[in-house]
Scaffold this motif. Structure first.
Motif, mmCIF file in Angstrom:
data_model
loop_
_atom_site.group_PDB
_atom_site.id
_atom_site.type_symbol
_atom_site.label_atom_id
_atom_site.label_comp_id
_atom_site.label_asym_id
_atom_site.label_seq_id
_atom_site.Cartn_x
_atom_site.Cartn_y
_atom_site.Cartn_z
ATOM 1 N N ASP A 77 47.929 42.305 36.471
ATOM 2 C CA ASP A 77 46.679 41.916 35.818
ATOM 3 C C ASP A 77 45.864 41.021 36.754
ATOM 4 N N ARG A 78 44.590 41.299 36.878
ATOM 5 C CA ARG A 78 43.719 40.501 37.747
ATOM 6 C C ARG A 78 43.671 39.043 37.298
ATOM 7 N N ILE A 104 43.413 35.225 39.274
ATOM 8 C CA ILE A 104 42.276 34.321 39.094
ATOM 9 C C ILE A 104 42.753 32.958 38.608
ATOM 10 N N LYS A 105 43.673 32.960 37.650
ATOM 11 C CA LYS A 105 44.195 31.694 37.133
ATOM 12 C C LYS A 105 44.958 30.936 38.212
ATOM 13 N N GLY A 162 43.519 25.458 43.065
ATOM 14 C CA GLY A 162 42.362 24.934 43.776
ATOM 15 C C GLY A 162 42.232 25.500 45.175
ATOM 16 N N ILE A 163 42.534 26.792 45.319
ATOM 17 C CA ILE A 163 42.470 27.430 46.631
ATOM 18 C C ILE A 163 41.479 28.588 46.596
ATOM 19 N N LYS A 164 41.006 28.989 47.785
ATOM 20 C CA LYS A 164 40.024 30.056 47.902
ATOM 21 C C LYS A 164 40.710 31.382 48.210
ATOM 22 N N ALA A 165 40.219 32.444 47.571
ATOM 23 C CA ALA A 165 40.814 33.767 47.762
ATOM 24 C C ALA A 165 40.795 34.190 49.223
ATOM 25 N N ALA A 203 45.782 44.563 43.101
ATOM 26 C CA ALA A 203 45.159 43.666 42.127
ATOM 27 C C ALA A 203 44.716 42.372 42.793
ATOM 28 N N ALA A 204 45.543 41.849 43.688
ATOM 29 C CA ALA A 204 45.180 40.628 44.410
ATOM 30 C C ALA A 204 43.950 40.866 45.281
ATOM 31 N N GLU A 205 43.912 42.009 45.949
ATOM 32 C CA GLU A 205 42.773 42.337 46.806
ATOM 33 C C GLU A 205 41.484 42.466 45.997
ATOM 34 N N SER A 206 41.610 42.881 44.737
ATOM 35 C CA SER A 206 40.420 43.069 43.899
ATOM 36 C C SER A 206 39.716 41.756 43.585
#
Length: 205
Positions: A154-155, A159-160, A166-169, A184-187
């Motif tokens: 699940d995306r 996101i959570k 507190g980190i950037k994708a 899903a992580a890449e999305s």
């Protein structure tokens, strides 16, 4: 995989870190009369009682009651049923723990796992030991599906994780043995390393 833009590493647990042995787990269930569990263990279905435990919808007592209900010949106590399910895990090679300790000098390290309270408690007690180090020495933050109420792929779980940590994708690399979880992580913008055998990251990072 050297990338100066990567500041955070997020590890999956099963296969990437801990070894899994379905046959050993099935044999353990068979030994307590729960032969009917073999299909659930082997197929890893996402709609069954194992999934319900993994997403935190049921606790250990309810899980054990359901195992006994599905296995008429099983009258084992909760502790034996939990032991049988725990037999899926074979341990974490010391080489992997050593490498995580080394990587902590360069990156912020996190764990994101689809797991359950039975497997996690066993892992903390038996597997996450390296010299004087324990579980809290390896990861800055640990994200567990049964505590979060959501699972990969699940995306929303990614996101959570990003928000809570507190980190950037774009500065994060996620290592998982599942291609679906990586997708899903890449999305959501996270970089990924698909590592089906749980060995690639040791050499590449």
């Amino acid at each position: 995989m050297k990338n100066k833009n990567i500041r955070n590493l997020v590890f999956d647990f099963g296969t990437v870190l801990v070894g899994l042995d379905k046959n050993r787990c099935i044999a353990a269930f068979d030994s307590i009369g729960a032969n009917e569990m073999s299909g659930y263990v082997d197929e890893c279905r996402q709609e069954d009682l194992f999934h319900e435990l993994e997403v935190g919808r049921i606790g250990v007592p309810e899980f054990c009651d359901e195992v006994r209900r599905k296995s008429p010949r099983c009258n084992a106590a909760d502790e034996k049923i939990a032991w049988a399910w725990g037999e899926l895990l074979t341990g974490i090679p010391r080489e992997k723990l050593r490498r995580i300790v080394e990587l902590k000098e360069q990156y912020r390290i996190f764990l994101l796992s689809n797991t359950n309270v039975i497997h996690w408690q066993r892992s903390v007690e038996e597997f996450f030991h390296f010299g004087s180090l324990g579980i809290n020495d390896f990861f800055e933050h640990i994200f567990l599906s049964y505590e979060m109420g959501m699972v990969k792929p699940d995306r929303e779980i990614f996101i959570k994780m990003l928000n809570d940590a507190g980190i950037k994708a774009g500065e994060t690399l996620f290592i998982d043995d599942s291609a679906a979880n990586c997708a899903a992580a890449e999305s959501v913008g996270i970089r990924t390393m698909h590592d089906p055998e749980g060995l690639l990251w040791i050499e590449e990072l």
